[in-house]
Motif scaffolding. Structure first.
Motif, PDB file in Angstrom:
ATOM      1  N   TYR A  29       1.130  -1.129   0.028  1.00  0.00           N
ATOM      2  CA  TYR A  29      -0.352   0.166  -0.056  1.00  0.00           C
ATOM      3  C   TYR A  29       1.367   1.129   0.182  1.00  0.00           C
ATOM      4  N   GLY A  32      -0.052   6.983   2.088  1.00  0.00           N
ATOM      5  CA  GLY A  32      -0.602   7.791   2.528  1.00  0.00           C
ATOM      6  C   GLY A  32      -1.630   6.757   3.658  1.00  0.00           C
ATOM      7  N   ASN A  33      -1.038   5.228   4.194  1.00  0.00           N
ATOM      8  CA  ASN A  33      -1.950   4.448   4.603  1.00  0.00           C
ATOM      9  C   ASN A  33      -1.352   4.499   5.529  1.00  0.00           C
ATOM     10  N   SER A 204     -10.363   4.200   4.129  1.00  0.00           N
ATOM     11  CA  SER A 204      -8.599   5.104   3.917  1.00  0.00           C
ATOM     12  C   SER A 204      -8.636   4.285   2.497  1.00  0.00           C
ATOM     13  N   THR A 205      -8.723   3.061   2.078  1.00  0.00           N
ATOM     14  CA  THR A 205      -8.823   2.949   0.480  1.00  0.00           C
ATOM     15  C   THR A 205      -9.359   3.765  -0.183  1.00  0.00           C
ATOM     16  N   ASP A 208      -7.915   6.382   0.153  1.00  0.00           N
ATOM     17  CA  ASP A 208      -6.250   6.456  -0.779  1.00  0.00           C
ATOM     18  C   ASP A 208      -6.535   6.424  -2.702  1.00  0.00           C
ATOM     19  N   ASP A 270     -10.856   9.390   7.225  1.00  0.00           N
ATOM     20  CA  ASP A 270     -10.951   8.729   6.228  1.00  0.00           C
ATOM     21  C   ASP A 270     -12.623   8.906   6.108  1.00  0.00           C
TER      22      ASP A 270
END
Length: 320
Positions: A29, A32-33, A204-205, A208, A270
């Protein structure tokens, strides 16, 4: 005398270079994760604790090794350690599926309990594959992204849904959709070109990958809380001095603690970013939750049937 002095200096430099180990840590990943940020902190803690005796370079975003190939790269010693989404190991043994079962653990408190129940079995299976577990970092709860409003499963009929593990493929089947394997970097294009119309993943994904650019609806079903794990090649670990091993284990303990502390905060922030960028964020209807919970019950039963002894023991420890 000058030649002798030069030889001594060069010998000293070569000796120092021989002592200092440089390890490589691929992660799937982007920077930013949260799991990747934890990985950078983990590497720094080790370098600081060992005085530079062990340097770990974190290669984020699948830049060194593709996500699906990271477990094999660690197992075979191509890299010394790596981070992987636990659920992608589900085809190797059922115990790796424990945190991809919908509605088995939907709160961070329950997810911690499930992890403690499953951890001994996970460690056993990793050990048999030449790997040692270092730490785990949880993701925010997984929720539903779609290009249309969804109030019941029939609204998704005929859709193609992103899958990224054996469990998510089975979930897509049970939801009446077609599972389509898409890795994180390819999500925006997959939605934009109609390859998929839905996915279940974390806020979060979504942030991102800037989900608001390609999808409109986020239904906060909170289906499950998955984890990434960081594993090290057993042979590489055993070759280290005991004090360096201790530094790694201490850093790993700190990384896992930080991950659990920060994940809830990251989940809230997020989710708010999705709202701030114009996505339609809503709670699920009672009918949709009921339908998804029924699928979860089916998947628990199927999971237990794969290995009644090992999976049954996990469920017994989780629900004493």
């Amino acid at each position: 005398m000058k030649k002798l002095t030069t030889a001594i200096v060069m010998g000293s430099l070569m000796s120092t270079a021989a002592i200092a180990d440089k390890w490589h840590m691929p992660t799937p990943y982007g920077d930013g994760n949260l799991p990747t940020q934890i990985a950078y902190g983990f590497a720094k803690d080790i370098q600081d604790a060992t005085g530079g005796e062990l340097e770990i370079t974190v290669h984020s975003g699948g830049s060194l090794v593709k996500h699906t190939e990271i477990p094999r790269a660690v197992k075979t010693g191509q890299v010394q350690l790596g981070e992987v989404f636990l659920g992608i190991l589900g085809n190797e043994h059922p115990v790796f599926k424990h945190d991809n079962i919908p509605f088995l653990a939907t709160s961070f408190e329950d997810s911690k309990k499930l992890w403690e129940a499953a951890k001994p079995a996970v460690e056993k299976q990793l050990d048999q594959r030449g790997m040692k577990l270092l730490y785990a970092v949880a993701w925010p709860a997984q929720s539903l992204y779609t290009d249309m409003p969804v109030n019941q499963l029939s609204d998704l009929s005929g859709s193609k849904m992103r899958a990224y593990s054996p469990s998510t493929s089975r979930l897509a089947d049970l939801m009446g959709t077609t599972p389509t394997t898409i890795q994180v970097p390819d999500i925006p294009q997959a939605f934009s070109t109609g390859i998929i119309q839905a996915m279940i993943t974390s806020p979060s994904t979504g942030v991102d990958s800037q989900a608001w650019d390609y999808v409109n609806y986020y239904t906060d079903v909170k289906a499950w809380i998955p984890k990434n794990i960081v594993v090290v090649n057993k042979r590489a670990f055993r070759r280290l001095d005991k004090d360096v091993q201790s530094a790694i284990l201490t850093a790993a303990e700190h990384a896992e603690k930080m991950g659990w502390e920060k994940v809830a905060e990251r989940a809230a922030s997020d989710k708010q970013k999705l709202i701030d960028n114009g996505m339609n964020v809503s709670d699920p209807s009672a009918k949709l939750i009921s339908e998804l919970q029924a699928i979860g019950n089916t998947m628990v039963d199927e999971w237990k049937a794969e290995d009644p002894k090992e999976v049954g023991a996990i469920l017994d420890r989780y629900n004493p």
